[in-house]
Design a protein around this motif. Structure first.
Motif, PDB file in Angstrom:
ATOM      1  N   LEU A   1       0.860  -1.193   0.000  1.00 35.00           N
ATOM      2  CA  LEU A   1       0.000   0.000   0.000  1.00 35.00           C
ATOM      3  C   LEU A   1       0.886   1.230   0.000  1.00 35.00           C
ATOM      4  CD1 LEU A   1      -2.941  -0.455   2.579  1.00 35.00           C
ATOM      5  CD2 LEU A   1      -3.028  -0.677   0.093  1.00 35.00           C
ATOM      6  N   PRO A   2       0.515   2.287  -0.753  1.00 39.34           N
ATOM      7  CA  PRO A   2      -0.630   2.342  -1.658  1.00 39.34           C
ATOM      8  C   PRO A   2      -0.317   1.671  -2.998  1.00 39.34           C
ATOM      9  CG  PRO A   2       0.533   4.423  -1.697  1.00 39.34           C
ATOM     10  CD  PRO A   2       1.233   3.574  -0.686  1.00 39.34           C
ATOM     11  N   GLN A   3      -1.358   1.194  -3.666  1.00 41.71           N
ATOM     12  CA  GLN A   3      -1.256   0.609  -4.991  1.00 41.71           C
ATOM     13  C   GLN A   3      -2.350   1.198  -5.864  1.00 41.71           C
ATOM     14  OE1 GLN A   3       0.911  -1.518  -6.263  1.00 41.71           O
ATOM     15  NE2 GLN A   3       1.689  -2.940  -4.696  1.00 41.71           N
TER      16      GLN A   3
ATOM     17  N   SER B   1      -5.860   1.966  -2.290  1.00 41.49           N
ATOM     18  CA  SER B   1      -5.028   2.947  -1.591  1.00 41.49           C
ATOM     19  C   SER B   1      -5.101   2.826  -0.079  1.00 41.49           C
ATOM     20  CB  SER B   1      -5.441   4.371  -1.989  1.00 41.49           C
ATOM     21  OG  SER B   1      -5.236   4.599  -3.364  1.00 41.49           O
ATOM     22  N   LEU B   2      -6.220   2.318   0.434  1.00 36.35           N
ATOM     23  CA  LEU B   2      -6.454   2.326   1.871  1.00 36.35           C
ATOM     24  C   LEU B   2      -7.079   1.018   2.328  1.00 36.35           C
ATOM     25  CD1 LEU B   2      -8.143   5.832   2.014  1.00 36.35           C
ATOM     26  CD2 LEU B   2      -5.960   5.330   3.090  1.00 36.35           C
ATOM     27  N   ILE B   3      -6.753   0.629   3.557  1.00 34.70           N
ATOM     28  CA  ILE B   3      -7.481  -0.414   4.278  1.00 34.70           C
ATOM     29  C   ILE B   3      -7.806   0.200   5.636  1.00 34.70           C
ATOM     30  CG2 ILE B   3      -7.413  -2.721   5.292  1.00 34.70           C
ATOM     31  CD1 ILE B   3      -5.458  -3.534   3.101  1.00 34.70           C
ATOM     32  N   GLY B   4      -9.057   0.599   5.842  1.00 39.86           N
ATOM     33  CA  GLY B   4      -9.345   1.463   6.967  1.00 39.86           C
ATOM     34  C   GLY B   4      -8.549   2.741   6.774  1.00 39.86           C
ATOM     35  N   ALA B   5      -7.891   3.205   7.835  1.00 43.28           N
ATOM     36  CA  ALA B   5      -7.008   4.367   7.720  1.00 43.28           C
ATOM     37  C   ALA B   5      -5.573   3.970   7.425  1.00 43.28           C
ATOM     38  CB  ALA B   5      -7.062   5.197   9.001  1.00 43.28           C
ATOM     39  N   TRP B   6      -5.285   2.664   7.298  1.00 41.66           N
ATOM     40  CA  TRP B   6      -3.940   2.234   6.910  1.00 41.66           C
ATOM     41  C   TRP B   6      -3.704   2.647   5.463  1.00 41.66           C
ATOM     42  CZ3 TRP B   6      -1.033   0.613  10.816  1.00 41.66           C
ATOM     43  CH2 TRP B   6      -1.641   0.014  11.929  1.00 41.66           C
TER      44      TRP B   6
ATOM     45  N   GLY C   1      -6.523  -3.743  10.175  1.00 39.94           N
ATOM     46  CA  GLY C   1      -7.895  -3.461   9.775  1.00 39.94           C
ATOM     47  C   GLY C   1      -8.404  -2.151  10.337  1.00 39.94           C
ATOM     48  N   GLY C   2      -9.595  -1.787   9.888  1.00 43.84           N
ATOM     49  CA  GLY C   2     -10.223  -0.563  10.372  1.00 43.84           C
ATOM     50  C   GLY C   2     -11.501  -0.282   9.603  1.00 43.84           C
ATOM     51  N   THR C   3     -12.274   0.666  10.104  1.00 40.97           N
ATOM     52  CA  THR C   3     -13.470   1.082   9.374  1.00 40.97           C
ATOM     53  C   THR C   3     -13.048   1.864   8.131  1.00 40.97           C
ATOM     54  OG1 THR C   3     -13.604   3.071  10.754  1.00 40.97           O
ATOM     55  CG2 THR C   3     -14.940   1.183  11.416  1.00 40.97           C
ATOM     56  N   PRO C   4     -13.771   1.717   7.022  1.00 40.14           N
ATOM     57  CA  PRO C   4     -13.379   2.416   5.787  1.00 40.14           C
ATOM     58  C   PRO C   4     -13.209   3.912   6.010  1.00 40.14           C
ATOM     59  CG  PRO C   4     -15.085   0.807   5.320  1.00 40.14           C
ATOM     60  CD  PRO C   4     -14.950   0.858   6.817  1.00 40.14           C
ATOM     61  N   PHE C   5     -12.108   4.453   5.495  1.00 40.09           N
ATOM     62  CA  PHE C   5     -11.817   5.878   5.609  1.00 40.09           C
ATOM     63  C   PHE C   5     -12.574   6.600   4.502  1.00 40.09           C
ATOM     64  CE2 PHE C   5      -9.204   9.727   5.404  1.00 40.09           C
ATOM     65  CZ  PHE C   5      -9.027  10.000   6.754  1.00 40.09           C
ATOM     66  N   GLU C   6     -13.362   7.601   4.861  1.00 41.31           N
ATOM     67  CA  GLU C   6     -14.312   8.192   3.914  1.00 41.31           C
ATOM     68  C   GLU C   6     -13.951   9.604   3.466  1.00 41.31           C
ATOM     69  OE1 GLU C   6     -18.055   7.725   5.881  1.00 41.31           O
ATOM     70  OE2 GLU C   6     -18.204   5.588   5.369  1.00 41.31           O
ATOM     71  N   GLU C   7     -12.734  10.056   3.775  1.00 38.36           N
ATOM     72  CA  GLU C   7     -12.297  11.386   3.326  1.00 38.36           C
ATOM     73  C   GLU C   7     -11.313  11.228   2.174  1.00 38.36           C
ATOM     74  OE1 GLU C   7     -10.701  13.618   6.600  1.00 38.36           O
ATOM     75  OE2 GLU C   7     -12.193  12.817   7.994  1.00 38.36           O
ATOM     76  N   GLU C   8     -11.477  12.056   1.154  1.00 39.18           N
ATOM     77  CA  GLU C   8     -10.532  12.022   0.041  1.00 39.18           C
ATOM     78  C   GLU C   8      -9.215  12.669   0.463  1.00 39.18           C
ATOM     79  OE1 GLU C   8     -12.144  13.690  -3.489  1.00 39.18           O
ATOM     80  OE2 GLU C   8     -13.379  11.932  -3.926  1.00 39.18           O
ATOM     81  N   ILE C   9      -8.112  12.059   0.064  1.00 38.53           N
ATOM     82  CA  ILE C   9      -6.796  12.557   0.455  1.00 38.53           C
ATOM     83  C   ILE C   9      -5.886  12.634  -0.769  1.00 38.53           C
ATOM     84  CG2 ILE C   9      -6.983  11.596   2.781  1.00 38.53           C
ATOM     85  CD1 ILE C   9      -5.050   9.350   1.841  1.00 38.53           C
ATOM     86  N   VAL C  10      -4.827  13.414  -0.610  1.00 37.53           N
ATOM     87  CA  VAL C  10      -3.739  13.442  -1.581  1.00 37.53           C
ATOM     88  C   VAL C  10      -2.474  12.997  -0.846  1.00 37.53           C
ATOM     89  CG1 VAL C  10      -2.334  14.847  -3.128  1.00 37.53           C
ATOM     90  CG2 VAL C  10      -4.776  15.316  -2.908  1.00 37.53           C
ATOM     91  N   MET C  11      -1.826  11.964  -1.356  1.00 38.14           N
ATOM     92  CA  MET C  11      -0.556  11.489  -0.807  1.00 38.14           C
ATOM     93  C   MET C  11       0.541  11.770  -1.822  1.00 38.14           C
ATOM     94  SD  MET C  11      -1.393   7.768   0.924  1.00 38.14           S
ATOM     95  CE  MET C  11       0.346   7.510   1.315  1.00 38.14           C
TER      96      MET C  11
ATOM     97  N   ARG D   1      -6.754  10.601  -4.166  1.00 41.31           N
ATOM     98  CA  ARG D   1      -6.825   9.157  -4.353  1.00 41.31           C
ATOM     99  C   ARG D   1      -8.291   8.723  -4.311  1.00 41.31           C
ATOM    100  NH1 ARG D   1      -2.238   6.370  -4.330  1.00 41.31           N
ATOM    101  NH2 ARG D   1      -0.342   7.514  -3.793  1.00 41.31           N
ATOM    102  N   PRO D   2      -8.698   7.865  -5.258  1.00 44.70           N
ATOM    103  CA  PRO D   2     -10.102   7.443  -5.284  1.00 44.70           C
ATOM    104  C   PRO D   2     -10.444   6.607  -4.055  1.00 44.70           C
ATOM    105  CG  PRO D   2      -8.791   6.143  -6.828  1.00 44.70           C
ATOM    106  CD  PRO D   2      -7.908   7.238  -6.328  1.00 44.70           C
TER     107      PRO D   2
END
Length: 341
Positions: A44-46, A50-55, A257-267, A323-324
């Motif tokens: 990650l990221p790929q 891009s995300l697994i939870g907030a990971w 693991g984690g709950t899906p992160f729902e904010e769009e980010i730029v890395m 990131r989508p």
């Protein structure tokens, strides 16, 4: 979730057949440093996810013969909007940051650094390290926490004995053990060791998506083979995840693991922001040695003539895109973007 299809297909599950879908994400090999660089395996990221939870970042390295590669020597560099989670299997790292924290990262002990609005730090393998082996992880901070204060947490979890397995839970809750480290979104992180040919049923929070990274051995997740350096992804909805070690050796894996992160980010590079403008501002401020990031004291690299800090690389001329947000649903099979060999 509600199925709205008025003509759903029948689904018939054979006895013992899993209904938990598994997606396999393969690693990209990335050199960390110069011509004698240590190679890290990045899952990650790929492009696929891009995300697994907030990971948001998983680097897996080693066992690395330090005498050959020179080990890890990362001069002071910045971070924004994230947490770094350092976890070792062998060797040791010297951590120095601009919050005046100077710590040794040791196997089985988590060191978590919260960047908040800005921090810088260095990481150097210690002089007595012959073999370096571990993972470097990042979590993205949500909007309400990303401009907060710098912070550093350390925790040495006690081993949990299970039938045919053992675990060290360093973030969140699993197997009845809870880490005291505060997280800003619901997360779980653990190292699990599984005896040869042993199986483990892990009760999980159905609102979490999960990633299982294989360090040693060969395992199956819900019957799907997962090889060393690969990451098995399961989406939300599962209440139990079944893992089996199919090898003659003890398998070691990272369970995240984690709950899906729902904010769009730029890395980009070592920065996480919310848009192109923010990232460009971070890059400018770091290269101008702005006080936003502070200053690292105590850094001693392996080479006396090495750089004292890492400048940010040039930015692309095109706009950096968010990131989508990928749906928390596993797409079974191998990563279609896996490099051909």
């Amino acid at each position: 979730m509600t199925v709205t299809d008025p003509h759903p297909e029948n689904m018939v599950c054979a006895a013992g057949e899993s209904t938990v879908a598994v997606e396999i994400i393969t690693a990209r090999d990335v050199p960390l440093g110069g011509p004698r660089a240590m190679t890290v395996h990045r899952t990650l990221p790929q492009r696929r996810r891009s995300l697994i939870g907030a990971w948001c970042f998983i680097d897996h390295y080693g066992p690395d013969p330090v005498s050959h590669t020179g080990g890890m020597d990362v001069p002071p560099h910045p971070h924004t909007g994230l947490q770094t989670v350092s976890w070792l299997f062998s060797g040791a790292l010297q951590h120095d940051d601009s919050n005046d924290i100077h710590a040794i990262v040791r196997p089985g002990e988590v060191n978590l650094m919260t960047a908040g609005r800005g921090i810088c730090h260095s990481e150097v393998s210690t002089s007595d390290t012959d073999q370096l082996h571990g993972v470097q992880l990042w979590t993205v901070l949500p909007e309400h926490a990303r401009n907060g204060e710098r912070r550093f947490d350390h925790y040495a979890p006690q081993p949990i004995k299970l039938q045919g397995a053992s675990a060290l839970v360093f973030l969140g809750s699993l197997f009845g053990s809870t880490s005291p480290i505060e997280t800003f979104t619901p997360l779980v992180g653990a190292e699990i060791q599984l005896d040869p040919h042993a199986s483990l049923a892990i009760d999980v929070d159905e609102t979490f998506e999960h990633g299982i990274l294989v360090d040693t051995g060969a395992i199956t997740v819900e019957g799907t083979p997962v090889q060393r350096t690969e990451l098995a992804y399961t989406g939300t909805g599962a209440t139990t995840i079944h893992i089996t070690n199919t090898s003659e050796d003890t398998a070691r894996l990272m369970f995240l693991g984690g709950t899906p992160f729902e904010e769009e980010i730029v890395m980009w590079w070592n920065f996480i922001g919310r848009n192109d403008e923010e990232i460009r501002q971070f890059q400018k401020l770091w290269n101008e040695r702005d006080s936003r990031f502070g200053t690292v004291t105590g850094y001693q690299g392996h080479r006396p003539d090495g750089p004292a800090w890492l400048p940010a690389p040039p930015l692309p001329t095109t706009m950096l895109k968010n990131r989508p947000l990928t749906k928390p649903i596993a797409r079974p099979g191998k990563d279609p973007y896996r490099p051909k060999v």
